[in-house]
Design a protein around this motif. Structure first.
Motif, short mmCIF file in Angstrom:
data_model
loop_
_atom_site.label_atom_id
_atom_site.label_comp_id
_atom_site.label_asym_id
_atom_site.label_seq_id
_atom_site.Cartn_x
_atom_site.Cartn_y
_atom_site.Cartn_z
N ARG A 83 -20.42 -8.79 4.10
CA ARG A 83 -19.62 -8.71 2.88
C ARG A 83 -18.53 -9.76 2.92
NH1 ARG A 83 -15.42 -3.66 3.36
NH2 ARG A 83 -14.81 -3.99 5.52
N THR A 84 -18.02 -10.09 1.76
CA THR A 84 -16.91 -11.03 1.67
C THR A 84 -15.60 -10.27 1.72
OG1 THR A 84 -17.04 -10.91 -0.74
CG2 THR A 84 -18.19 -12.74 0.33
N HIS A 85 -14.58 -10.87 2.31
CA HIS A 85 -13.28 -10.23 2.42
C HIS A 85 -12.28 -10.94 1.51
CE1 HIS A 85 -13.96 -7.43 5.79
NE2 HIS A 85 -14.86 -8.32 6.18
N VAL A 86 -11.50 -10.16 0.84
CA VAL A 86 -10.44 -10.70 -0.01
C VAL A 86 -9.25 -11.07 0.87
CG1 VAL A 86 -8.79 -10.15 -1.84
CG2 VAL A 86 -11.16 -9.36 -2.01
N ASP A 87 -8.72 -12.26 0.64
CA ASP A 87 -7.51 -12.68 1.38
C ASP A 87 -6.32 -11.89 0.85
OD1 ASP A 87 -8.88 -14.56 2.91
OD2 ASP A 87 -8.66 -16.11 1.37
N LEU A 88 -5.72 -11.10 1.71
CA LEU A 88 -4.60 -10.27 1.30
C LEU A 88 -3.31 -11.08 1.28
CD1 LEU A 88 -5.39 -6.99 3.29
CD2 LEU A 88 -5.86 -7.48 0.88
N PRO A 89 -2.43 -10.81 0.31
CA PRO A 89 -1.15 -11.54 0.21
C PRO A 89 -0.12 -10.97 1.19
CG PRO A 89 -1.34 -9.98 -1.58
CD PRO A 89 -2.63 -9.88 -0.81
N LEU A 90 -0.31 -11.24 2.47
CA LEU A 90 0.57 -10.70 3.49
C LEU A 90 1.96 -11.32 3.40
CD1 LEU A 90 -1.97 -10.78 6.47
CD2 LEU A 90 -1.45 -8.87 4.94
N LYS A 91 2.95 -10.53 3.77
CA LYS A 91 4.35 -10.97 3.84
C LYS A 91 4.92 -11.41 2.49
CE LYS A 91 3.91 -12.38 8.68
NZ LYS A 91 4.39 -11.09 9.18
N GLN A 92 4.39 -10.88 1.38
CA GLN A 92 5.01 -11.13 0.07
C GLN A 92 6.39 -10.49 0.03
OE1 GLN A 92 2.47 -9.55 -2.99
NE2 GLN A 92 1.61 -11.53 -3.49
N MET A 93 6.40 -9.20 0.34
CA MET A 93 7.63 -8.42 0.35
C MET A 93 7.35 -7.15 1.16
SD MET A 93 7.79 -6.64 -3.41
CE MET A 93 6.61 -5.38 -3.91
N GLU A 94 8.40 -6.42 1.47
CA GLU A 94 8.24 -5.17 2.20
C GLU A 94 8.75 -4.00 1.36
OE1 GLU A 94 10.02 -5.29 6.05
OE2 GLU A 94 8.52 -6.71 6.86
N ILE A 95 8.06 -2.88 1.49
CA ILE A 95 8.47 -1.65 0.83
C ILE A 95 8.84 -0.64 1.91
CG2 ILE A 95 7.73 0.25 -0.67
CD1 ILE A 95 5.78 -1.70 -2.00
N HIS A 96 10.04 -0.08 1.80
CA HIS A 96 10.54 0.85 2.80
C HIS A 96 10.74 2.23 2.19
CE1 HIS A 96 11.34 -2.60 5.42
NE2 HIS A 96 11.82 -3.20 4.34
N HIS A 97 10.85 3.23 3.04
CA HIS A 97 11.11 4.59 2.57
C HIS A 97 12.47 4.70 1.88
CE1 HIS A 97 7.69 5.74 5.16
NE2 HIS A 97 7.60 6.79 4.37
N SER A 98 13.38 3.82 2.20
CA SER A 98 14.71 3.85 1.58
C SER A 98 14.68 3.30 0.15
CB SER A 98 15.70 3.04 2.42
OG SER A 98 15.24 1.71 2.58
N ASP A 99 13.60 2.60 -0.22
CA ASP A 99 13.49 2.02 -1.56
C ASP A 99 13.19 3.10 -2.61
OD1 ASP A 99 13.87 -0.63 -0.76
OD2 ASP A 99 11.75 -0.92 -0.31
N ARG A 100 13.68 2.85 -3.81
CA ARG A 100 13.30 3.67 -4.97
C ARG A 100 12.22 2.91 -5.71
NH1 ARG A 100 17.30 7.42 -6.43
NH2 ARG A 100 15.68 8.20 -7.84
N LEU A 101 11.09 3.57 -5.96
CA LEU A 101 9.95 2.93 -6.59
C LEU A 101 9.66 3.55 -7.95
CD1 LEU A 101 9.50 2.62 -3.38
CD2 LEU A 101 7.11 2.25 -3.96
N MET A 102 9.26 2.69 -8.89
CA MET A 102 8.86 3.16 -10.21
C MET A 102 7.50 2.55 -10.55
SD MET A 102 11.26 3.53 -13.49
CE MET A 102 11.01 4.99 -14.49
N LEU A 103 6.56 3.41 -10.96
CA LEU A 103 5.20 2.97 -11.25
C LEU A 103 4.84 3.23 -12.70
CD1 LEU A 103 5.25 3.68 -8.06
CD2 LEU A 103 2.77 3.72 -8.27
N PHE A 104 4.23 2.22 -13.32
CA PHE A 104 3.72 2.34 -14.68
C PHE A 104 2.26 1.90 -14.71
CE2 PHE A 104 8.24 1.80 -15.55
CZ PHE A 104 8.47 2.63 -16.64
N GLY A 105 1.50 2.45 -15.66
CA GLY A 105 0.19 1.89 -15.91
C GLY A 105 -0.95 2.87 -15.90
N SER A 106 -2.11 2.38 -15.46
CA SER A 106 -3.37 3.10 -15.59
C SER A 106 -3.50 4.19 -14.53
CB SER A 106 -4.53 2.12 -15.48
OG SER A 106 -4.74 1.77 -14.13
N CYS A 107 -4.66 4.83 -14.53
CA CYS A 107 -4.95 5.90 -13.56
C CYS A 107 -4.79 5.40 -12.14
CB CYS A 107 -6.38 6.41 -13.74
SG CYS A 107 -6.74 7.02 -15.40
N PHE A 108 -5.06 4.11 -11.91
CA PHE A 108 -4.94 3.58 -10.55
C PHE A 108 -3.50 3.62 -10.06
CE2 PHE A 108 -4.80 0.19 -7.33
CZ PHE A 108 -5.75 0.69 -6.46
#
Length: 329
Positions: free
Chosen positions: A4-29
């Motif tokens: 199978r082919t592997h998708v190159d993941l965008p590593l080290k873009q940014m970090e998400i920590h438990h101390s962060d407040r997250l907000m999600l919008f959008g589809s079922c995903f």
């Protein structure tokens, strides 16, 4: 040999920590990933309007939060024995007008505060096809007759202009927020398979352009992972359109690789151990060994709370304390 082919993941873009407040919008995903984040004790708010599929409705939802909009009777319509909002999922609908408004406004009040404090915004776009009524894109058609709407495909520049204006407005009120965009891997068969591909391509091109005009705006390739790495139908649910639980878990693992530091992964692993303990069913519930086991869980929960004072473990502590009370009878 690699099959199978592997998708190159965008590593080290940014970090998400438990101390962060997250907000999600959008589809079922968004809800799939959001539930996994919540299960792992991240502080999140998922879809205050319910599921939204197209980027213009996501943009409108954010604008209404920034405006601190309060819904009134003239924002609702009555059909099929229920009061509805064109911007909200049917889970907000009610047979009682005041109940519908209360559900909408209480949810928006909470989200309007969070969007100004959030550290990370995650938006998942499902479709570039929209339904318009009286010249305005609706977030949810509520199964109303298609003849009431004009269906059209958004174009790339329209998406970029609308979203960039909204995101820059958000940045003025919340300068620290980081933005993560993704395209839902769920296929929209009702658009036709060719129409679905055109839709997804439009979204991908719009996000590519948007990243050039909005700073701290990143892309996670959930769509590509599903289409290229998990292309076999064994990774789909029974409807052959939605990712299976196995596929969602795999995409979640890719997400973890991209955005969680080793220290964050360690906390996730600690929580996984506690979760296993909480699910344990004793052979003899009244035994002294089980009481010691419960006290051990309470100790672990309190230790984690001291390490991460912002996480919410109230429900888990109450579960243990309720079980411990049975030993006092």
């Amino acid at each position: 040999m690699e099959f199978r082919t592997h998708v190159d993941l965008p590593l080290k873009q940014m970090e998400i920590h438990h101390s962060d407040r997250l907000m999600l919008f959008g589809s079922c995903f968004s809800e799939n990933i959001g539930e996994l984040l919540a299960d792992n004790k991240f502080r999140i708010d998922i879809n205050p309007f319910g599921v939204l599929y197209n980027p213009l409705s996501v943009s409108e939802a954010m604008n209404e939060l920034l405006d601190r909009k309060n819904y009134h009777v003239n924002d609702l319509f009555y059909e099929y024995g229920l009061w509805h909002s064109w911007m909200h999922h049917s889970s907000f609908s009610s047979i009682d007008q005041s109940t519908c408004l209360e559900q909408i406004n209480s949810r928006l009040k909470q989200a309007a505060t969070l969007i100004r404090e959030a550290d990370v915004l995650i938006c998942t776009f499902g479709s570039a096809w929209v339904y318009e009524k009286n010249g305005k894109v609706v977030g949810n058609c509520h199964k109303m007759p298609e003849a009431l709407f004009i269906r059209r495909l958004l174009n790339v520049d329209e998406i970029v202009k609308t979203l960039s204006t909204t995101l820059m407005r958000l940045r003025k009120q919340n300068s620290k927020i980081r933005i993560l965009l993704t395209v839902s891997p769920i296929r929209h068969r009702k658009d036709g398979l060719h129409g679905n591909q055109i839709s997804k391509s439009t979204l991908l091109l719009a996000i590519h352009k948007l990243q050039k005009v909005v700073s701290d705006c990143y892309y996670f390739p959930s769509y590509e992972i599903m289409m290229d790495e998990l292309r076999d139908y064994r990774f789909y649910s029974d409807d052959m359109l939605h990712p299976s639980s196995l596929a969602i878990d795999y995409i979640w693992e890719c997400f973890r690789q991209c955005y969680f530091s080793p220290s964050t992964v360690q906390i996730i692993n600690e929580w996984a151990d506690i979760t296993k303990q909480l699910k344990h069913k004793p052979f003899i519930p009244s035994s002294e060994s089980y009481r010691e086991f419960l006290n051990g869980i309470v100790l672990n929960l309190n230790q984690l709370k001291r390490k991460l004072p912002y996480i919410d473990i109230k429900k888990e502590l109450e579960q243990c304390q309720t079980q411990l009370k049975t030993f006092q009878k």
